[in-house]
Design a protein around this motif. Sequence first.
Motif, PDB file in Angstrom:
ATOM      1  N   ARG A 260       0.816  -1.226  -0.019  1.00 29.86           N
ATOM      2  CA  ARG A 260       0.052   0.022  -0.106  1.00 29.86           C
ATOM      3  C   ARG A 260       0.871   1.455  -0.047  1.00 29.86           C
ATOM      4  O   ARG A 260       1.687   1.371   0.674  1.00 29.86           O
ATOM      5  CB  ARG A 260      -0.920   0.085   1.405  1.00 29.86           C
ATOM      6  CG  ARG A 260      -1.857   1.145   1.240  1.00 29.86           C
ATOM      7  CD  ARG A 260      -1.998   1.661   2.705  1.00 29.86           C
ATOM      8  NE  ARG A 260      -0.959   2.129   3.204  1.00 29.86           N
ATOM      9  CZ  ARG A 260      -0.322   3.397   2.974  1.00 29.86           C
ATOM     10  NH1 ARG A 260      -0.902   4.410   2.183  1.00 29.86           N
ATOM     11  NH2 ARG A 260       0.972   3.564   3.575  1.00 29.86           N
ATOM     12  N   HIS A 261       0.470   2.066  -0.898  1.00 30.01           N
ATOM     13  CA  HIS A 261       1.218   3.436  -0.720  1.00 30.01           C
ATOM     14  C   HIS A 261       0.203   4.407  -1.408  1.00 30.01           C
ATOM     15  O   HIS A 261      -0.860   4.202  -2.243  1.00 30.01           O
ATOM     16  CB  HIS A 261       2.466   3.420  -1.563  1.00 30.01           C
ATOM     17  CG  HIS A 261       2.199   2.988  -3.119  1.00 30.01           C
ATOM     18  ND1 HIS A 261       2.347   1.802  -3.495  1.00 30.01           N
ATOM     19  CD2 HIS A 261       2.387   3.832  -4.368  1.00 30.01           C
ATOM     20  CE1 HIS A 261       2.013   1.827  -4.739  1.00 30.01           C
ATOM     21  NE2 HIS A 261       1.882   3.301  -5.459  1.00 30.01           N
ATOM     22  N   SER A 262       0.527   5.787  -1.314  1.00 34.62           N
ATOM     23  CA  SER A 262      -0.365   6.774  -2.090  1.00 34.62           C
ATOM     24  C   SER A 262       0.024   6.821  -3.451  1.00 34.62           C
ATOM     25  O   SER A 262       1.259   7.102  -3.793  1.00 34.62           O
ATOM     26  CB  SER A 262      -0.038   8.063  -1.203  1.00 34.62           C
ATOM     27  OG  SER A 262      -0.710   8.204   0.239  1.00 34.62           O
ATOM     28  N   ARG A 264      -0.716   9.350  -6.689  1.00 35.10           N
ATOM     29  CA  ARG A 264      -1.291  10.877  -6.794  1.00 35.10           C
ATOM     30  C   ARG A 264      -1.579  11.260  -8.270  1.00 35.10           C
ATOM     31  O   ARG A 264      -2.298  12.236  -8.642  1.00 35.10           O
ATOM     32  CB  ARG A 264      -0.433  11.952  -6.104  1.00 35.10           C
ATOM     33  CG  ARG A 264      -0.320  11.754  -4.691  1.00 35.10           C
ATOM     34  CD  ARG A 264       0.689  12.780  -4.142  1.00 35.10           C
ATOM     35  NE  ARG A 264       0.888  12.513  -2.725  1.00 35.10           N
ATOM     36  CZ  ARG A 264       1.250  11.533  -1.894  1.00 35.10           C
ATOM     37  NH1 ARG A 264       2.058  10.799  -2.647  1.00 35.10           N
ATOM     38  NH2 ARG A 264       1.494  11.340  -0.456  1.00 35.10           N
ATOM     39  N   ALA A 365      -3.918  19.758  -3.586  1.00 40.90           N
ATOM     40  CA  ALA A 365      -3.698  18.990  -2.460  1.00 40.90           C
ATOM     41  C   ALA A 365      -2.554  18.165  -2.565  1.00 40.90           C
ATOM     42  O   ALA A 365      -1.942  17.702  -1.574  1.00 40.90           O
ATOM     43  CB  ALA A 365      -4.860  18.769  -1.414  1.00 40.90           C
ATOM     44  N   MET A 366      -2.698  17.414  -3.537  1.00 33.74           N
ATOM     45  CA  MET A 366      -1.841  16.356  -4.057  1.00 33.74           C
ATOM     46  C   MET A 366      -0.539  16.601  -4.568  1.00 33.74           C
ATOM     47  O   MET A 366       0.119  15.824  -5.116  1.00 33.74           O
ATOM     48  CB  MET A 366      -2.654  15.208  -4.526  1.00 33.74           C
ATOM     49  CG  MET A 366      -3.800  14.553  -3.908  1.00 33.74           C
ATOM     50  SD  MET A 366      -4.444  13.049  -4.600  1.00 33.74           S
ATOM     51  CE  MET A 366      -5.161  13.800  -6.218  1.00 33.74           C
ATOM     52  N   TYR A 409      -7.584   2.291   0.706  1.00 37.05           N
ATOM     53  CA  TYR A 409      -6.330   2.032   0.408  1.00 37.05           C
ATOM     54  C   TYR A 409      -6.029   0.758  -0.012  1.00 37.05           C
ATOM     55  O   TYR A 409      -5.510   0.423  -1.028  1.00 37.05           O
ATOM     56  CB  TYR A 409      -5.251   2.527   1.600  1.00 37.05           C
ATOM     57  CG  TYR A 409      -4.491   4.178   1.497  1.00 37.05           C
ATOM     58  CD1 TYR A 409      -3.921   4.380   0.241  1.00 37.05           C
ATOM     59  CD2 TYR A 409      -4.929   5.069   2.301  1.00 37.05           C
ATOM     60  CE1 TYR A 409      -3.327   5.664   0.386  1.00 37.05           C
ATOM     61  CE2 TYR A 409      -4.338   6.351   2.277  1.00 37.05           C
ATOM     62  CZ  TYR A 409      -3.413   6.629   1.314  1.00 37.05           C
ATOM     63  OH  TYR A 409      -2.999   7.957   1.089  1.00 37.05           O
ATOM     64  N   CYS A 420      -5.111   8.014  -2.912  1.00 36.30           N
ATOM     65  CA  CYS A 420      -4.421   8.798  -1.881  1.00 36.30           C
ATOM     66  C   CYS A 420      -5.464   9.605  -0.912  1.00 36.30           C
ATOM     67  O   CYS A 420      -6.590  10.099  -1.518  1.00 36.30           O
ATOM     68  CB  CYS A 420      -3.516   9.989  -2.627  1.00 36.30           C
ATOM     69  SG  CYS A 420      -2.681  11.056  -1.666  1.00 36.30           S
ATOM     70  N   ALA A 421      -5.340   9.727   0.183  1.00 32.67           N
ATOM     71  CA  ALA A 421      -6.251  10.307   1.080  1.00 32.67           C
ATOM     72  C   ALA A 421      -5.781  11.835   0.889  1.00 32.67           C
ATOM     73  O   ALA A 421      -4.769  12.314   0.433  1.00 32.67           O
ATOM     74  CB  ALA A 421      -5.709  10.029   2.681  1.00 32.67           C
ATOM     75  N   ILE A 422      -6.791  12.839   1.170  1.00 33.44           N
ATOM     76  CA  ILE A 422      -6.598  14.224   1.063  1.00 33.44           C
ATOM     77  C   ILE A 422      -7.130  14.805   2.296  1.00 33.44           C
ATOM     78  O   ILE A 422      -8.170  14.394   2.753  1.00 33.44           O
ATOM     79  CB  ILE A 422      -7.507  14.538  -0.244  1.00 33.44           C
ATOM     80  CG1 ILE A 422      -6.845  14.128  -1.312  1.00 33.44           C
ATOM     81  CG2 ILE A 422      -7.221  16.275  -0.343  1.00 33.44           C
ATOM     82  CD1 ILE A 422      -7.518  14.539  -2.663  1.00 33.44           C
ATOM     83  N   GLY A 423      -6.049  15.467   3.007  1.00 37.10           N
ATOM     84  CA  GLY A 423      -6.422  16.478   4.468  1.00 37.10           C
ATOM     85  C   GLY A 423      -7.338  17.349   4.223  1.00 37.10           C
ATOM     86  O   GLY A 423      -7.749  17.961   5.390  1.00 37.10           O
TER      87      GLY A 423
HETATM   88  C1  FMN Z   1      -5.417  11.630   6.801  1.00 34.67           C
HETATM   89  C2  FMN Z   1      -4.476  11.714   5.753  1.00 34.67           C
HETATM   90  C3  FMN Z   1      -4.437  12.935   5.021  1.00 34.67           C
HETATM   91  C4  FMN Z   1      -3.507  13.044   3.953  1.00 34.67           C
HETATM   92  N1  FMN Z   1      -3.681  14.165   3.109  1.00 34.67           N
HETATM   93  C5  FMN Z   1      -3.070  14.365   1.953  1.00 34.67           C
HETATM   94  C6  FMN Z   1      -2.984  15.364   1.197  1.00 34.67           C
HETATM   95  O1  FMN Z   1      -3.542  16.246   1.412  1.00 34.67           O
HETATM   96  N2  FMN Z   1      -2.338  15.500   0.006  1.00 34.67           N
HETATM   97  C7  FMN Z   1      -1.485  14.351  -0.103  1.00 34.67           C
HETATM   98  O2  FMN Z   1      -0.564  14.510  -1.189  1.00 34.67           O
HETATM   99  N3  FMN Z   1      -1.243  13.468   0.386  1.00 34.67           N
HETATM  100  C8  FMN Z   1      -1.878  13.213   1.543  1.00 34.67           C
HETATM  101  N4  FMN Z   1      -2.086  12.006   2.559  1.00 34.67           N
HETATM  102  C9  FMN Z   1      -1.170  10.957   2.066  1.00 34.67           C
HETATM  103  C10 FMN Z   1       0.259  11.095   2.838  1.00 34.67           C
HETATM  104  O3  FMN Z   1       0.970  12.102   2.371  1.00 34.67           O
HETATM  105  C11 FMN Z   1       1.058   9.622   2.924  1.00 34.67           C
HETATM  106  O4  FMN Z   1       0.002   8.620   3.347  1.00 34.67           O
HETATM  107  C12 FMN Z   1       2.102   9.623   3.432  1.00 34.67           C
HETATM  108  O5  FMN Z   1       3.011  10.457   2.849  1.00 34.67           O
HETATM  109  C13 FMN Z   1       2.848   8.055   3.541  1.00 34.67           C
HETATM  110  O6  FMN Z   1       3.134   7.506   2.091  1.00 34.67           O
HETATM  111  P1  FMN Z   1       2.218   6.440   1.502  1.00 34.67           P
HETATM  112  O7  FMN Z   1       0.752   6.660   1.828  1.00 34.67           O
HETATM  113  O8  FMN Z   1       2.567   6.400   0.136  1.00 34.67           O
HETATM  114  O9  FMN Z   1       2.893   5.231   2.304  1.00 34.67           O
HETATM  115  C14 FMN Z   1      -2.726  12.113   3.504  1.00 34.67           C
HETATM  116  C15 FMN Z   1      -2.720  10.651   4.230  1.00 34.67           C
HETATM  117  C16 FMN Z   1      -3.498  10.546   5.362  1.00 34.67           C
HETATM  118  C17 FMN Z   1      -3.800   9.458   6.219  1.00 34.67           C
END
Ligand code: FMN
Length: 459
Positions: A260-262, A264, A365-366, A409, A420-423
């Motif tokens: 699992r990873h983000s 974008r 955001a990403m 995820y 990808c989660a967005i905060g």
């Molecule tokens: C609650 C939450 C909010 C996040 N918000 C953002 C965001 O706004 N933009 C973004 O690019 N990534 C966001 N992420 C992704 C994190 O940056 C990412 O999970 C973290 O860098 C670890 O990398 P990985 O998911 O590839 O393991 C968010 C993740 C979480 C859990």
Amino acid sequence: MQADGSIAAVSNDTSVSLGQFSPAAIARAGHLATGLPLASLAGKSVLARQLHALVRRLAQHGLLDYRLFSHRDEQDLVVIEPQIADYWPQRAKLASSDTIVLSRFAYLRRRGNEMVLESPRAGALFRICDPVIAATLATLSQPQKIGKLRKQAPSLNLDLLGLLLDSEMLIKRDAKDGDSLRLDEGDRNLALWDFHDFVFHTRSTEGRHANPVGGTYAHAGAIPPLPAVRPPWPGKTISLRKFATPEHPASPFAKLLRERHSTRDFDDQHPVTLAELAQFLDTTARVLSEWKSGADVDHGPEVTYSSRPYPAAGSAYELELYLTVSNCEGLARGLYHYDAGTHALFAIDTSAQQLQALAMAAEFAMDASGPPQILITIAARFGRISWKYSSIAYSLILKDTGCLIQTFYLAATDMGLGGCAIGTGNIDLFAKMTGLEFYVEGPVGQFALGRGKKAGRGG
Ligand SMILES: Cc1cc2nc3c(=O)[nH]c(=O)nc-3n(C[C@H](O)[C@H](O)[C@H](O)COP(=O)(O)O)c2cc1C
């Protein structure tokens, strides 16, 4: 002034184009630096109409403050700072015989050297520059007749009271309310909010305040960053490394967690398909069963419950999924609600401009190269959970959102998709798109979904 004759307002590092205006209107607008009477916008002359249009445009971008000052010494009494994009000062109608009281959501606090009156309901905050007005506002913890109130503080005039009422800082009380200070303030959805939850929701999202949002590194110059991993405690250490050596084959689930990873950036030549979306929603969010049970309180009504693939506090399942579809094979662009009970998508009529704004905010955001193929906005039906839980309702909603995001995820990884989660999320924009009041049902999280650019890894 720009090359095409239009003018722009520049604030910090952003520039907003305002359109073309006559030199006379631009010269008059120059007075806005120190103050321009609202009365000068009234009237039918070309200049007044141009000035009105220019000022409204500045207001739409939140670039104006509104001063109420004493004519005697020109000192500010109150300065209104808009918090929402389309705030425009309006006076609600009031008579001396009306009874008013502070909203239970309004609060007076110190901000730097200033006193500010704020409320999560209000489209603006009121900087209270006159201590007499601040003290008199404090007396409005109890309902007061306007006539009597104005005798105590003449500076609290009908204009200001009308503005406060329009912003829902003050509430008008009807004779039928009797002595009770109603929790609902005219809308029973408001009775379901604890004060701290309402402030937290509106201040930790975008759309209803004008504070900086996101990674601004506000403390970078003053406080060193905390380390990535907590420094170890002193004392005896029990190493666990020997129990998790690489020789032990990882389970499929452990492998999934490692993979699992983000993601974008998405492969827009090969977008996610409707069939994949259906499978993703079925795996993560569909209602698996429903049942009824009595509320655990004397004479409590029967409550309906459901089971779904992710855990949720009290089995309330208050989270709803709204899909902004930009690029999905087999599904038209647009906004959809996922009905978890019937496993179906319901199209919601909304403007292309608003859809684009929502998708672009996610892209920003990403820091991505394009909009997500599908942007899932997780919205909460706040009352579903606050009907039962006191003090912890909003915190439970955010914890539920975290459970759902991790479920997204893992399912995306398992399907070879990326996410990808967005905060951040704009609660005001969502309210405009759906027509839902921001305190009834609104965004608490977002997740971008699509096919990642690198085949095989989902990203
Ligand atoms: C609650 C939450 C909010 C996040 N918000 C953002 C965001 O706004 N933009 C973004 O690019 N990534 C966001 N992420 C992704 C994190 O940056 C990412 O999970 C973290 O860098 C670890 O990398 P990985 O998911 O590839 O393991 C968010 C993740 C979480 C859990």
